[in-house]
Motif scaffolding. Sequence first.
Motif, PDB file in Angstrom:
ATOM      1  N   GLU A 420       0.826  -1.299   0.078  1.00  0.00           N
ATOM      2  CA  GLU A 420      -0.177  -0.111   0.223  1.00  0.00           C
ATOM      3  C   GLU A 420       0.951   1.057  -0.183  1.00  0.00           C
ATOM      4  O   GLU A 420       0.666   2.298  -0.977  1.00  0.00           O
ATOM      5  CB  GLU A 420      -0.898   0.042   0.816  1.00  0.00           C
ATOM      6  CG  GLU A 420      -1.807   1.308   1.560  1.00  0.00           C
ATOM      7  CD  GLU A 420      -2.345   1.271  -0.057  1.00  0.00           C
ATOM      8  OE1 GLU A 420      -3.287   0.663  -0.136  1.00  0.00           O
ATOM      9  OE2 GLU A 420      -3.039   2.399   0.175  1.00  0.00           O
ATOM     10  N   GLU A 421       1.818   1.782   0.752  1.00  0.00           N
ATOM     11  CA  GLU A 421       3.116   2.288   0.699  1.00  0.00           C
ATOM     12  C   GLU A 421       3.876   2.776  -0.579  1.00  0.00           C
ATOM     13  O   GLU A 421       3.155   4.090  -0.784  1.00  0.00           O
ATOM     14  CB  GLU A 421       3.767   2.204   1.983  1.00  0.00           C
ATOM     15  CG  GLU A 421       2.796   2.478   3.477  1.00  0.00           C
ATOM     16  CD  GLU A 421       4.033   1.256   4.816  1.00  0.00           C
ATOM     17  OE1 GLU A 421       4.116   1.798   5.860  1.00  0.00           O
ATOM     18  OE2 GLU A 421       4.601   0.503   4.360  1.00  0.00           O
ATOM     19  N   GLU A 424       1.179   4.254  -3.277  1.00  0.00           N
ATOM     20  CA  GLU A 424       1.383   6.041  -2.933  1.00  0.00           C
ATOM     21  C   GLU A 424       2.427   6.984  -3.090  1.00  0.00           C
ATOM     22  O   GLU A 424       2.151   7.551  -3.841  1.00  0.00           O
ATOM     23  CB  GLU A 424       0.650   6.020  -1.217  1.00  0.00           C
ATOM     24  CG  GLU A 424      -0.588   6.165  -0.497  1.00  0.00           C
ATOM     25  CD  GLU A 424      -0.879   5.608   0.797  1.00  0.00           C
ATOM     26  OE1 GLU A 424       0.137   7.131   1.153  1.00  0.00           O
ATOM     27  OE2 GLU A 424      -1.671   5.616   1.110  1.00  0.00           O
ATOM     28  N   ARG A 428       1.924   9.123  -6.091  1.00  0.00           N
ATOM     29  CA  ARG A 428       2.376  10.448  -6.038  1.00  0.00           C
ATOM     30  C   ARG A 428       2.942  11.075  -6.761  1.00  0.00           C
ATOM     31  O   ARG A 428       3.516  12.266  -7.437  1.00  0.00           O
ATOM     32  CB  ARG A 428       3.232  10.366  -4.288  1.00  0.00           C
ATOM     33  CG  ARG A 428       3.538  12.013  -4.029  1.00  0.00           C
ATOM     34  CD  ARG A 428       3.631  12.227  -2.682  1.00  0.00           C
ATOM     35  NE  ARG A 428       4.025  13.261  -2.205  1.00  0.00           N
ATOM     36  CZ  ARG A 428       4.354  13.856  -0.856  1.00  0.00           C
ATOM     37  NH1 ARG A 428       4.047  12.878  -0.127  1.00  0.00           N
ATOM     38  NH2 ARG A 428       5.021  14.592  -1.134  1.00  0.00           N
TER      39      ARG A 428
END
Length: 895
Positions: A420-421, A424, A428
């Motif tokens: 998940e990180e 992101e 981004r």
Amino acid sequence: MTDNSGVARVMGIDPQEIQEWIESFDAVLKEEGQEAATVLLDRLRSRAQKLGAGPAFTANTPYVNTIPVEKQGVFPGDQEIERRIKSLIRWNALAMVVRANRVDHSIGGHISTYASAATLFEIGFNHFFRGRTDEFEGDTVYLQGHASPGVYSRAFLEGRLSAKQLENFRRELRPDGGLTSYPHPWLMPDFWEYPTVSMGLSPLMAIYQARFNRYLEDRAIKPKTNAKVWAFLGDGETDEPETLGAITLASRENLDNLIFVINCNLQRLDGPVRGNGKIVQELEAAFRGAGWNVIKVLWGSDWDPLFERDVDGLLVKGLGEMVDGEAQKLVVESGAYVRQHVFGTDPRLLKMVENVPDEALRTLRVGGHDPRKVYAAYKSAVEHTGSPTVVLARTIKGYGLGESGEGRNITHQQKKLNEEELREFRSRFGIPINDEQLADTPFYRPSEDSREIQYLRARRQELGGYVPSRKVRSKPLVADHDALFREFLTGSDGREVSTTMAFVGMLRQMLRDPEIGKLVVPIVPDEARTFGMESLFRQVGIYSSRGQLYEPVDQHTLLYYKEAKDGQILEEGITEAGSMASFIAAGSAYATHGINTIPFFIYYSMFGLQRISDFIWAAADMRCRGFLLGGTAGRTTLAGEGLQHQDGNSHILALPIPTLWAYDPAFAYEIAVIIQEGIRRMYKDGESIFYYITVMNEAYAMPSMPPGPEIREGILKGMYRYRASENRKSKLRAQIFGSGAILREALKAQELLEEKYGVAADVWSVTSYKALYNDGINTERWNLLHPAEKPRVPYVSQCLRDAPGVLVAATDYLKALPNLVSKWVPRRLAALGTDGFGRSDGREALRNFFEVDSRFITLATLHELLQDGKIEATVVGKAIQDLGIDTEKANPLLT
Ligand SMILES: Cc1ncc(C[n+]2csc(CCOP(=O)(O)OP(=O)(O)O)c2C)c(N)n1
Ligand SMILES: [Mg+2]
């Protein structure tokens, strides 16, 4: 109109009056210009001081960008493409660490340091750092060591490193090679130039590098250029005393070729750098106070309109009063929190942001992440003249890592990101990797003809090639310099001289030589007189970028204190660390500048390896060449100084440094042989080694070098038989090893033993236990790996193969030193040495106290003979009496 009513009311001054003063000042600035305005302020300040109106100096400016928006200028790059390049570098840097950590949990690296430094580095790489070419020497760049993943990741995009190499980050022992954790020229000699990871070393080295560049120019050894020295450091790193310890040298020397960039992410490893203070302001005061040009880059462009609306200075005041711990909190908190804590203190501030949504408040960028602000700061820094510049750039540690690390106290060591990180982060920064690939976290490099790669390549081409990149560009020396050293091989004709004096004599000769004379760089930390070097002041002068602006008090004397712009001696003052940094600059100039400068750094031996060993270690990593001279060496040879000065340690401390050859010579000819060989190996054969030679201040007649080729070889390999016994008949035999000044005690013992006890002893000069030890372990290793072949024999064993009798060694250093070779000598070895704290007294008393004088060597020899059953105990007991040895004397190790 500016409203100062808030401030004025507090101070009890009529706001109208303040306003009038400000308007008058504005008028001067507008009509007469900046210089006139500054003069006016100076005059007012002097006046205030004269009338006792209190100190009118503050080292700080308000907590805003130093360069106002109007002076920012245009950004010359393609901001969008640079952002994409930077994003890819961010991704690959992160992927390197995450992947390495997946293979082996104990391996990883640092993500968050580069995450904070990316814009600071990228603006440098795309617009400022100039490579080294045939026409231009290039800039020298010290990069924050923990940010190395970012540097590798860029080199990957540049096509200089392969995906395989990135894969093997921190796994250097992989069969197909790997990448070093940090900048290590020893391990990656074509890539890294400067080791920076031991905090505090690189800022100090950078200062002396910038000064050394000037030295070379002032002495016309290299042409004058506008090359810069850039040093990138962490804000936590400024805690190290070395970081700030030499900043006044940089301003005193007007080093406008030097730029520090301090990555002020407000965090170090454990937590905030100054949770209860403001590191940027603290550093600003320190650097401004030291005379540096300070450029603060605190706020990104998003803040410009807010400051524009901050007509009464409330926002600036509030930000200026906020402690760093709170500023760090803003990074991890919501937009609503920012609204409340930054703007909530005054209704006027709240009004200022009433139309700004929370999300926009949360993502307000700080200055070090805004390319335009960073570019403007660097441009101003490179154009600034007259003093060094420090750019204090506010950044966010772990920038872009979101909840998994941005601004968090744990971020420094964050090596794992879950899917998940990663998603992101990927989204981004717009990395073209799809969700399915994420788990694998692949490296990404756009195609060769992509705009990103084309742009990046074009920028580096324009700037003269890749940085960092290490190239050895110096040409080997030609002559063998035999003649320079010849006079020292034949002794001193009975004249009593110390080995230090002998060395200074050699230095003087070398300085006169047509080939190496100008390349010799004598470096002293305020000890030239201690070593009898003052005659060199006049001969070659002391380097001073300003020449000599005064008439020295001793001008009427022959050896006056001569400072000159082309002076050759680097008289560094009382800073062994600074002197060592000069040594490093000179010792690596063969790569940095393509010039074979030969540094001779002479210092009080106790304040070298004991005090600045980490710099010496860095010098080795950097493949430095040159000579370190430990002066006033020895625990008992330096009389009258005591515990803190007397060095019985340095030859032990020299052991771990692989490329350092350490010698403890006793005679002038030994030093001559060692230095001549050193110059040949380092500057003709190009070996990346350096030398440590201890020299003493005890004067005695220097003998001439015994004949035979084995002497020279023995000096260099670590030992040779200096004086064999002439007595061939005695059954009582001994081999005595002496070193440095203790060799003469061994020679006296030889006589005592012969005359009084009928023992025939040979005396060996052991010039280097380290060399013997290294030879021993290398030989053993070879034998271990080649069991079927004829075993090789260590040099020390070869020497003693046919040497009969007991073995006794005496040194002015720890007993551990001779014991290093005890396993390769044919029989038991008795070691005498100087373990314990030094103390002040005369040499005789000290050698008695430490039990290393001729009497103790005699006793130890007799004791060994007793153990071998060659003599009776009564003989030894009688000897103790005859020699006047107190058997109940204090134990030097314990007292
Ligand atoms: C002499 C020394 N002591 C300790 C360390 C371990 N260490 C590595 S990074 C770090 C924190 C660095 O903080 P800072 O300088 O602020 O850099 P940042 O990562 O925040 O950019 C520490 C303590 C080191 N590398 N060198
Ligand atoms: Mg930091």
